[in-house]
Design a protein around this motif. Sequence first.
Motif, PDB file in Angstrom:
ATOM      1  N   LYS A  25       0.844  -1.197   0.000  1.00 16.79           N
ATOM      2  CA  LYS A  25       0.000   0.000   0.000  1.00 16.79           C
ATOM      3  C   LYS A  25       0.876   1.242   0.000  1.00 16.79           C
ATOM      4  O   LYS A  25       1.747   1.378   0.869  1.00 16.79           O
ATOM      5  CB  LYS A  25      -0.911  -0.004   1.224  1.00 16.79           C
ATOM      6  CG  LYS A  25      -1.971  -1.069   1.125  1.00 16.79           C
ATOM      7  CD  LYS A  25      -3.020  -0.928   2.201  1.00 16.79           C
ATOM      8  CE  LYS A  25      -4.122  -1.946   1.925  1.00 16.79           C
ATOM      9  NZ  LYS A  25      -4.970  -2.181   3.054  1.00 16.79           N
ATOM     10  N   TRP A  26       0.638   2.107  -0.938  1.00 14.49           N
ATOM     11  CA  TRP A  26       1.397   3.348  -1.033  1.00 14.49           C
ATOM     12  C   TRP A  26       0.471   4.554  -0.866  1.00 14.49           C
ATOM     13  O   TRP A  26      -0.694   4.522  -1.278  1.00 14.49           O
ATOM     14  CB  TRP A  26       2.068   3.446  -2.416  1.00 14.49           C
ATOM     15  CG  TRP A  26       3.326   2.646  -2.563  1.00 14.49           C
ATOM     16  CD1 TRP A  26       3.857   1.745  -1.677  1.00 14.49           C
ATOM     17  CD2 TRP A  26       4.209   2.678  -3.702  1.00 14.49           C
ATOM     18  NE1 TRP A  26       5.018   1.220  -2.187  1.00 14.49           N
ATOM     19  CE2 TRP A  26       5.264   1.770  -3.427  1.00 14.49           C
ATOM     20  CE3 TRP A  26       4.223   3.370  -4.907  1.00 14.49           C
ATOM     21  CZ2 TRP A  26       6.310   1.552  -4.318  1.00 14.49           C
ATOM     22  CZ3 TRP A  26       5.255   3.160  -5.792  1.00 14.49           C
ATOM     23  CH2 TRP A  26       6.296   2.255  -5.507  1.00 14.49           C
ATOM     24  N   ASP A  27       1.037   5.609  -0.306  1.00 14.58           N
ATOM     25  CA  ASP A  27       0.315   6.887  -0.217  1.00 14.58           C
ATOM     26  C   ASP A  27       0.864   7.842  -1.259  1.00 14.58           C
ATOM     27  O   ASP A  27       2.072   7.952  -1.433  1.00 14.58           O
ATOM     28  CB  ASP A  27       0.511   7.509   1.171  1.00 14.58           C
ATOM     29  CG  ASP A  27      -0.246   6.747   2.233  1.00 14.58           C
ATOM     30  OD1 ASP A  27      -1.440   6.473   2.007  1.00 14.58           O
ATOM     31  OD2 ASP A  27       0.355   6.404   3.274  1.00 14.58           O
ATOM     32  N   LEU A  28      -0.055   8.540  -1.917  1.00 17.92           N
ATOM     33  CA  LEU A  28       0.358   9.531  -2.926  1.00 17.92           C
ATOM     34  C   LEU A  28      -0.230  10.897  -2.579  1.00 17.92           C
ATOM     35  O   LEU A  28      -1.404  11.159  -2.844  1.00 17.92           O
ATOM     36  CB  LEU A  28      -0.096   9.085  -4.333  1.00 17.92           C
ATOM     37  CG  LEU A  28       0.472   9.857  -5.540  1.00 17.92           C
ATOM     38  CD1 LEU A  28       0.298   9.066  -6.822  1.00 17.92           C
ATOM     39  CD2 LEU A  28      -0.074  11.261  -5.712  1.00 17.92           C
ATOM     40  N   PRO A  29       0.552  11.770  -1.936  1.00 17.98           N
ATOM     41  CA  PRO A  29       0.064  13.119  -1.662  1.00 17.98           C
ATOM     42  C   PRO A  29       0.082  13.998  -2.914  1.00 17.98           C
ATOM     43  O   PRO A  29       1.029  13.945  -3.706  1.00 17.98           O
ATOM     44  CB  PRO A  29       1.040  13.652  -0.611  1.00 17.98           C
ATOM     45  CG  PRO A  29       2.268  12.823  -0.734  1.00 17.98           C
ATOM     46  CD  PRO A  29       1.882  11.510  -1.358  1.00 17.98           C
TER      47      PRO A  29
END
Length: 324
Positions: A25-29
Motif C-alpha cells: 500500500k502506497w500513499d500519494l500526496p
Amino acid sequence: MKKTLPLLAGSFVLAFSASAMAQTKWDLPSAYPASNFHVENLNNFAKDVDSLSGGKLKITIHNNASLYKAPEIKRAVQGNQAQIGEILLTNFANEDPIYALDGLPFLATGYDASFKLYQAQKPYLEKKLASQGMTLLFTVAWPPQGIFANRDLKTVDDLKGLKWRAYSPVTAKIAELAGAQPVTVQAAELSQAMATGVIDSYMSSASTGYDSKTYEYIKKWYDTQAWLPKNAIIVNKKAFDALDPATQEALKKAGAQAEERGWKLAQEKGEWYKKELTKNGMTIIQPTPELKAGLNKIGEVMINEWTERAGDDGKAIIEAYRKM
Ligand code: PCA
C-alpha cells in the motif's frame, strides 16, 4: 499417496493466500483539489496500477494538500514517508536550476514546445532525482499561464504595486521584475488569500482559476500563454526496489499511460476551464502587443539568468531543445 494429497492441497491453499495477501500500500500526496484534472488523472492512474499489478499495489491519493503541503511533498517522498508523490517541479527552483526550467516565461509556450522541452530536460531531471534517492515516473503539464487581475493591464507598468500571488520562486521573480509585490500562496490556500485581500492578482492557468473560484474575486484573465509548468510524479527508490519485478513493470506501464492521457487531458480540460471562467463572469482578454513585449523582456532576463546559473548542463539542454 492418499495421506500426502490433502497435505499438498493444504499447503497450496496456504501459499496462495499468503501471496494474495502480499499487497503493498502506497500513499500519494497531491496538493490539488478533486476538481483538478491532475487529480482526475491520478485517480485513473491508481486504478490502472491496481489492475495491471493484479491488485498487488494499492495507491491511495491524498488530494488538496491533505497529507502534506505542496512544498513538503518532495521531502516526504525522499524520506519514504510517502512512497510516491506529485510535485510541481518549479516549486523547487531554488534547490537546483533543473527544477526551474519549465517555469521560465516564454521559453516554451504551447503543448508541443513544452513536451519537447520536457524531453530535453528529462535526462537531467532523472539524474537529479536519482541523486536524491527518487525516480521520475511521469509528468503532466498545466495549461498555459495567464494573468488574473481586476486592473486594466495595457503594459507591464500596470502591474506595479499589485499584490501578486506567487506559487514558486520563479513566479515571485516575475513580480519583482514587474514591480509587483509577491506573496507566496499555495493553490490550496488561494481562495482564502483572495477573500481576505492578501492578494489581488496572480499568474496561473484557467484550471487553477476554476478550482479556486477566482471569478468570485477577480474578473479578468489575460491569456498570455507564458509557460506551461509541469507536475511530476516521483517515487522513492527504495520503495520501488522493494516491489517485485512484475509490479515494477505494472507501475511503469500505468505511469506511461497516465503521462499520455494527462497531456491530452490538460489540453481538453484547458479549453473547458476557460469556458467555465467565462460562464462565471470572467472576461478572457488577449494581451496588448505592449504588454506582451514587456513580459517577453522579463522572460529574456530570466532565461539569461537561468542559463548562467545552470552552466554547461543548462546550455546543453537549451541547445537540445532548440534543435528538436
Ligand atoms: N496551477 C498551479 C501551478 C500552475 C498552475 O497552473 C498553481 O497555481 O498553484
